[in-house]
Design a protein around this motif. Structure first.
Motif, short mmCIF file in Angstrom:
data_model
loop_
_atom_site.label_atom_id
_atom_site.label_comp_id
_atom_site.label_asym_id
_atom_site.label_seq_id
_atom_site.Cartn_x
_atom_site.Cartn_y
_atom_site.Cartn_z
N CYS A 109 -6.53 14.09 7.54
CA CYS A 109 -6.84 12.86 6.80
C CYS A 109 -5.56 12.08 6.53
O CYS A 109 -4.53 12.66 6.19
N LEU A 110 -5.64 10.76 6.67
CA LEU A 110 -4.57 9.87 6.22
C LEU A 110 -5.05 9.20 4.94
O LEU A 110 -6.14 8.63 4.90
N VAL A 111 -4.22 9.29 3.92
CA VAL A 111 -4.57 8.79 2.59
C VAL A 111 -3.57 7.72 2.18
O VAL A 111 -2.35 7.92 2.29
N ALA A 112 -4.08 6.60 1.70
CA ALA A 112 -3.23 5.45 1.36
C ALA A 112 -2.87 5.46 -0.13
O ALA A 112 -3.76 5.44 -0.98
N GLU A 113 -1.58 5.51 -0.45
CA GLU A 113 -1.13 5.35 -1.83
C GLU A 113 -1.08 3.85 -2.12
O GLU A 113 -0.38 3.10 -1.44
N PHE A 120 6.73 6.85 -3.78
CA PHE A 120 5.32 6.51 -3.75
C PHE A 120 5.10 5.18 -3.03
O PHE A 120 5.99 4.35 -2.94
N GLY A 121 3.88 4.99 -2.53
CA GLY A 121 3.55 3.80 -1.76
C GLY A 121 3.54 4.08 -0.26
O GLY A 121 3.76 3.17 0.54
N PHE A 139 4.43 0.31 0.76
CA PHE A 139 3.84 -0.82 0.03
C PHE A 139 2.54 -0.33 -0.58
O PHE A 139 2.26 0.88 -0.55
N ALA A 140 1.75 -1.19 -1.18
CA ALA A 140 0.49 -0.79 -1.81
C ALA A 140 -0.60 -0.69 -0.74
O ALA A 140 -1.44 -1.57 -0.59
N ASP A 175 -1.44 -4.42 2.66
CA ASP A 175 -0.78 -4.37 1.36
C ASP A 175 -1.76 -5.03 0.41
O ASP A 175 -1.90 -6.26 0.38
N ALA A 176 -2.49 -4.22 -0.36
CA ALA A 176 -3.71 -4.68 -1.02
C ALA A 176 -3.45 -5.41 -2.34
O ALA A 176 -4.02 -5.07 -3.38
#
Length: 655
Positions: free
Chosen positions: A232-236, A289-290, A313-314, A333-334
């Motif tokens: 799994c790829l998880v987005a911080e 983080f990010g 980034f976010a 980048d949300a």
């Protein structure tokens, strides 16, 4: 509910092949909607996305058939999950449930400690994935559910910053299907990953910060993706929210400003509990983080790995696809006025892995520039390219990736109206992007002249839209990859029928039949109005769209205050897994919860008078022999006694 004697603890074993994981993960919801598909057809892999530049496949007919399989539900302000007649929605893995049978039970009075929460399911469910395992001893289907926990609500969580640290992160749970009902079972696979969990760094950026050798924590994880090798790829995303300082001498630098770091944080920063989050401390480590985080749910001993080649980034998500054998990961980048990104591996991902090299460490990160004529360019965020040189203040590639936002600014990327999730149509390879909304003005344009039409970044766009693009061959002159884009849907389309009205599109997910599933995230400030479109949309929802005709139909509505976030399906394509995030959040329409009235806005899913609202995953499936249309609310009974096992979904049906 099954008790402990009925459920044996399971241990990690070899599951199906990694290739099988990917095929299963991409299966259509067509089986869910039609339920007439044979088992063999249901387990067939999705059609691979064709190469860039190929003519589009006729996806519309398949999507229309799926849309015809259900009658849209009406917009609703009810405090419940509603699905079409003939379907059922059961609550699975709610916040605070025990990860193991021996773990702490849910406490409706929020008296659980930080240590308890670290062994309970986290809060604010966002991204979700399902990874199949070998069938159980009695032939029952099994799999691993991976849930992202993006944030917390202090008024509902109770406790201090340490408890909030334990409520964020990830949860991995084994599920089994017993008598047609999916349930969470005790398993050696089950685990929590929190702000305290050890992590590794890999790629061009070594673990940054003063505690580089002891890096820990996955923060504010949102969307997820699945690699071809089954991880799994998880987005911080919004990790900046928990940083702050009480030091009056601390001053913001350019990078602090660009990454949203401030002394006050955003709401409830954690610097009083942990120096890692004190911006004035020598131990501060916001650079940790990010990132995009890779997790192997099948190996409980493996720490999460932060893949730094994909930029900092976010991250709004990590949408994985493939082009000519190369791994492609789209992310956003949300935040309003930020950018769309694409990562491409340096070579065929199979060959890289055969050489012991991760395709996620060796590749190029690009940022998008949209043209007013519908064209677009992917600009490489590579040290030495354009202004990204040492004489312009960029030390090396690691520096470019640590300061991705600033590097993208320097290249002239196009600011977007709150870019959220990307989805790729498995029928024709075209990519779709949700632009949630924007107040316009300098936020949307970042103080620069707009570089594209208002379809990407309007002066004001309170309701949002969805755009799409097709990848094109690299330009001869620059050798940079290009694309051609267009608007697909605008939420404020005055001709849209009532059963397809929506606002604030955030989540996108494609089923293999070419149906686009849209999750909405209207803020608590706007839910229920006063704007006419927000009133018409009602609570947040999950909708199905036909990419060819643009028809949109509402499939599910959420409880009060909640967003609909991650969506995926089980391998047989007969159960849709949908995350319901932060029910009961503060709203203008229904008020603000507090310690004395946590149920002020919502008491879903437990629905008793003193209930505390809980994020949860919902399992939606068709009931055999049922059909028709209409709006039918689903209620989950009061949770059973704590000595019964972990988190079996309710057996309530949609009658």
């Amino acid at each position: 509910m099954r008790d402990d004697k009925q459920t044996a603890t399971t241990h990690p074993t070899a599951g199906p092949s990694r290739r099988g994981v990917v095929a299963g993960g991409a299966l259509a919801a067509a089986g869910l909607l039609a339920l007439g598909t044979s088992a063999a057809a249901a387990l067939a892999p999705a059609t691979p996305a064709p190469p860039a530049g190929s003519p589009p496949a006729p996806a519309g007919a398949a999507a229309r058939r799926s849309l015809a399989q259900f009658t849209a539900v009406a917009a609703s302000e009810a405090d419940t999950v509603a699905v079409p007649t003939g379907f059922r929605a059961d609550v699975l893995a709610p916040w605070g449930g025990p990860v193991h049978t021996t773990g702490p039970d849910w406490r409706a009075d929020a008296s659980a400690t930080a240590a308890d929460q670290a062994d309970q399911i986290g809060s604010h469910h966002h991204g979700v994935q399902f990874l199949p395992l070998d069938d159980g001893p009695e032939g029952e289907p099994r799999g691993l559910l991976v849930i992202s926990h993006e944030s917390t609500d202090p008024a509902l969580l109770g406790g201090d910053a340490r408890k909030a640290m334990a409520a964020q992160g990830l949860t991995v749970l084994e599920m089994r299907e017993v008598e047609g009902i999916w349930e969470v079972v005790d398993s050696a696979y089950n685990r929590r990953i929190t702000a305290e969990s050890p992590v590794r760094f890999s790629g061009p950026v070594p673990a940054p910060g003063p505690a580089a050798g002891r890096a820990r924590g996955v923060l504010a994880p949102s969307g997820q993706g699945l690699t071809p090798w089954g991880t799994c790829l998880v987005a911080e995303e919004n990790a900046d929210a928990v940083f702050g300082t009480d030091d009056p001498e601390w001053r913001r630098g350019e990078t602090h400003v660009r990454y949203g770091l401030s002394a006050g944080g955003h709401g409830h920063p954690w610097h009083g509990a942990d120096e890692r989050f004190d911006l004035a401390s020598a131990k501060a480590s916001p650079e940790q983080f990010g990132w995009i985080v890779e997790l192997d749910p099948r190996d409980p001993s493996a720490p999460p790995v932060k893949r730094t080649a994909l930029g900092r980034f976010a991250h709004g998500g990590a949408t994985v696809t493939e082009a000519a054998g190369r791994l492609v990961v789209y992310s956003t980048d949300a935040e309003d006025g930020e950018y769309l990104y694409k990562y491409v591996s340096a070579g065929d991902w199979r060959e890289l892995r055969a050489k012991g090299r991760s395709p996620l460490d060796h590749g190029t990160l690009y940022v998008a520039r949209f043209g007013a004529d519908g064209g677009g360019d992917w600009l490489p965020l590579s040290h030495g390219h354009g202004p990204l040189t040492r004489d312009k203040g960029w030390r090396d590639q690691a520096d470019v990736l640590l300061r991705t936002r600033l590097a993208a600014d320097a290249l002239g990327a196009t600011p977007l109206a709150r870019p959220e999730r990307v989805a790729v149509n498995p029928r024709d390879g075209r990519a779709y992007l949700a632009l949630a909304n924007s107040p316009g003005g300098p936020t949307c344009t970042s103080g620069k002249e707009p570089t594209a039409t208002e379809g990407v970044c309007r002066t004001t766009d309170p309701y949002g839209r969805i755009i799409r693009w097709r990848e094109q061959p690299a330009a001869r002159r620059t050798r940079q990859p290009t694309f051609h884009w267009e608007e697909f849907l605008a939420a404020d389309d005055p001709d849209r029928p009532a059963d397809g009205v929506f606002a604030a599109p955030k989540g996108l997910w494609f089923s293999a039949d070419g149906t686009l599933w849209i999750s909405t995230g209207i803020s608590g400030h706007d839910l229920g109005g006063p704007a006419p479109l927000h009133r018409a949309a009602g609570n947040n929802a999950l909708l199905a769209a036909d990419p060819t005709t643009g028809e949109v139909r509402r499939f599910l509505t959420a409880p009060r205050g909640a967003e609909v976030t991650g969506v995926t399906t089980t391998p047989d394509a007969r159960t849709l897994l949908v995350n319901i995030q932060h029910p009961g959040e503060r709203t203008t329409r229904w008020g603000t919860p507090d310690a004395n009235t946590p149920h002020k806005v919502s008491n879903w899913p437990d629905h008793h008078h003193s209930a505390r609202p809980r994020s949860a995953t919902v399992a939606v499936r068709r009931e055999e022999g049922r059909g028709g249309g209409g709006l039918n609310p689903v209620h989950r009974p009061v949770p059973p006694e704590p000595d019964l096992l972990v988190n079996r979904v309710s057996s309530s049906a949609n009658h």
